[in-house]
Design a protein around this motif. Structure first.
Motif, PDB file in Angstrom:
ATOM      1  N   ASN A 124      44.642  67.824 152.804  1.00 27.91           N
ATOM      2  CA  ASN A 124      45.940  67.969 152.160  1.00 27.91           C
ATOM      3  C   ASN A 124      46.020  67.187 150.844  1.00 27.91           C
ATOM      4  N   PRO A 125      45.234  67.567 149.832  1.00 25.65           N
ATOM      5  CA  PRO A 125      45.305  66.868 148.543  1.00 25.65           C
ATOM      6  C   PRO A 125      46.652  67.078 147.869  1.00 25.65           C
ATOM      7  N   ALA A 142      46.553  54.762 143.130  1.00 27.75           N
ATOM      8  CA  ALA A 142      47.081  55.706 144.116  1.00 27.75           C
ATOM      9  C   ALA A 142      48.093  54.996 145.001  1.00 27.75           C
ATOM     10  N   THR A 143      49.131  55.741 145.409  1.00 25.46           N
ATOM     11  CA  THR A 143      50.172  55.168 146.265  1.00 25.46           C
ATOM     12  C   THR A 143      50.024  55.656 147.700  1.00 25.46           C
ATOM     13  N   GLY A 144      50.227  54.737 148.646  1.00 27.59           N
ATOM     14  CA  GLY A 144      50.166  55.060 150.070  1.00 27.59           C
ATOM     15  C   GLY A 144      51.564  55.263 150.626  1.00 27.59           C
ATOM     16  N   TRP A 145      51.829  56.471 151.089  1.00 26.60           N
ATOM     17  CA  TRP A 145      53.160  56.831 151.586  1.00 26.60           C
ATOM     18  C   TRP A 145      53.577  55.961 152.768  1.00 26.60           C
ATOM     19  N   ASP A 146      52.674  55.760 153.715  1.00 27.79           N
ATOM     20  CA  ASP A 146      53.015  55.009 154.928  1.00 27.79           C
ATOM     21  C   ASP A 146      52.712  53.522 154.830  1.00 27.79           C
ATOM     22  N   ASP A 147      51.711  53.125 154.041  1.00 26.34           N
ATOM     23  CA  ASP A 147      51.390  51.697 153.953  1.00 26.34           C
ATOM     24  C   ASP A 147      52.185  50.986 152.871  1.00 26.34           C
ATOM     25  N   ALA A 191      44.767  52.136 153.236  1.00 27.20           N
ATOM     26  CA  ALA A 191      45.692  53.187 152.792  1.00 27.20           C
ATOM     27  C   ALA A 191      46.080  54.076 153.970  1.00 27.20           C
ATOM     28  N   SER A 192      47.302  54.566 153.923  1.00 24.45           N
ATOM     29  CA  SER A 192      47.778  55.501 154.934  1.00 24.45           C
ATOM     30  C   SER A 192      48.575  56.596 154.242  1.00 24.45           C
ATOM     31  N   SER A 219      43.702  60.132 153.735  1.00 21.21           N
ATOM     32  CA  SER A 219      43.956  58.819 153.123  1.00 21.21           C
ATOM     33  C   SER A 219      42.787  58.336 152.259  1.00 21.21           C
ATOM     34  N   ASP A 220      42.167  59.267 151.523  1.00 20.82           N
ATOM     35  CA  ASP A 220      41.100  58.911 150.604  1.00 20.82           C
ATOM     36  C   ASP A 220      41.334  59.601 149.268  1.00 20.82           C
ATOM     37  N   VAL A 221      40.454  59.336 148.308  1.00 15.94           N
ATOM     38  CA  VAL A 221      40.526  59.951 146.980  1.00 15.94           C
ATOM     39  C   VAL A 221      39.248  60.746 146.757  1.00 15.94           C
ATOM     40  N   THR A 222      39.377  61.975 146.298  1.00 12.10           N
ATOM     41  CA  THR A 222      38.221  62.789 145.913  1.00 12.10           C
ATOM     42  C   THR A 222      38.042  62.705 144.411  1.00 12.10           C
TER      43      THR A 222
END
Length: 333
Positions: free
Chosen positions: A254-255, A314-319, A295-296, A275-278
């Motif tokens: 889900n990018p 990058a921003t983590g929505w849950d963390d 990251a989450s 929860s990673d970056v491509t």
């Protein structure tokens, strides 16, 4: 007759046919540089986006914070908070024009104009239900805001902060990208297509894209190369004049937000489910999944190349954190 002009323009450019490249054509291989985490800092609730301002500072919008602490501004080297933007409602995305920043307000259906020097709200304009992505014309006189719940893009006069018109789009418009001539593209998420309009909102054609296109970016040095994150797990590029896919890179789950270097060589996606970056090298035709410890559900992303250093935030929505990553990359030639 706008409809007739759109039909003719579509036929002339080959835009109305799906026209995707054959399976295997333009596919990247696993490899290339790896992004390494170099820092992180706490944000507020549900940081939806991060945008890099012309002065290099990072603007993080907090979707989960209402009526205060809407946007935090960070110095990029030490990730030190240097400013706060506050207004009634909640923030989604940021765009920048000459001497101004603009923030979309999801709850209230408005866009705020902000002084980027002191982070003061200068005014607002109503655009309609649930504005998300925005872009500003090269002159700075027009702003375009995608109304996610209204199947339209709103055009705003930035000098008077007034609504010019609504432009009808497909279902759930998300990403926006602008050509040097001022014409623009919108990714209609549920309609599975990318639509092209002139500066005034008249249709110039459309083409079928990957399922569920989200974020769009145009390569500055190659204005026909349109990049898109596809929610089923890829980063793709299209020849925007013909509607043909020219690159396909496997991404994480889900990018969401897509970052693109100014020369179009480097693309990166924030992957929500994994929860990673491509990171994609569009010249060497490689892609690499880069873990982000702690990251989450990554959602927002900004990218810049400075010399031989590629930097991503990058921003983590849950963390509820802003993560900084870097990679050593070959110099552009």
């Amino acid at each position: 007759m706008p409809g007739r002009r759109a039909f003719v323009a579509g036929l002339a450019g080959g835009l109305l046919a799906p026209g995707l490249a054959r399976a295997g054509t333009g596919r990247t291989q696993e490899g290339g540089p790896e992004l390494v985490p170099v820092g992180r800092v706490a944000t507020d609730l549900y940081p939806k986006s991060v945008a890099r301002a012309p002065d290099g500072r990072l603007w993080v919008c907090h979707f989960g914070r209402a009526d205060g602490d809407n946007v935090w501004v960070y110095e990029p080297e030490r990730l030190e908070r240097v400013g706060v933007v506050e207004f009634e409602g909640n923030a989604v995305e940021t765009a920048f024009g000459p001497g101004r920043a603009y923030v979309s307000n999801f709850r209230r259906g408005v866009v705020h104009a902000i002084d980027p020097r002191d982070h003061r709200v200068l005014g607002e304009v109503w655009v309609g239900p649930h504005p998300k992505s925005m872009l500003v014309s090269p002159s700075g006189h027009r702003l375009y805001a995608a109304n996610y719940s209204a199947e339209r893009v709103s055009i705003v006069d930035t000098e008077t902060l007034s609504l010019v018109r609504h432009v009808r789009t497909g279902v759930q418009p998300r990403g926006l990208a602008m050509r040097p001539d001022g014409s623009w593209y919108v990714a209609s998420f549920r309609s599975r297509r990318i639509q092209h309009y002139d500066a005034d909102g008249e249709s110039l054609g459309e083409f079928r894209s990957c399922p569920y296109p989200r974020h769009l970016q145009l390569a500055g040095s190659a204005p026909d190369a349109l990049y898109v994150t596809c929610s089923l797990g890829s980063v793709s590029a299209y020849d925007a004049t013909r509607g043909r896919r020219t690159l396909y890179a496997v991404a994480g789950g889900n990018p969401r937000t897509l970052g693109l270097s100014a020369d179009g060589r480097w693309a990166a996606s924030a992957n929500f489910r994994t929860s990673d970056v491509t990171l994609v090298d569009t010249r060497a035709m490689t892609h690499r999944a880069c873990p982000v410890p702690g990251a989450s559900r990554l959602v927002g992303l900004a990218l810049v190349v400075e010399g031989e250093k590629l930097r991503v935030w990058a921003t983590g929505w849950d963390d509820h954190q802003l993560h900084a990553l870097e990679a050593d990359v070959p110099p552009s030639v």
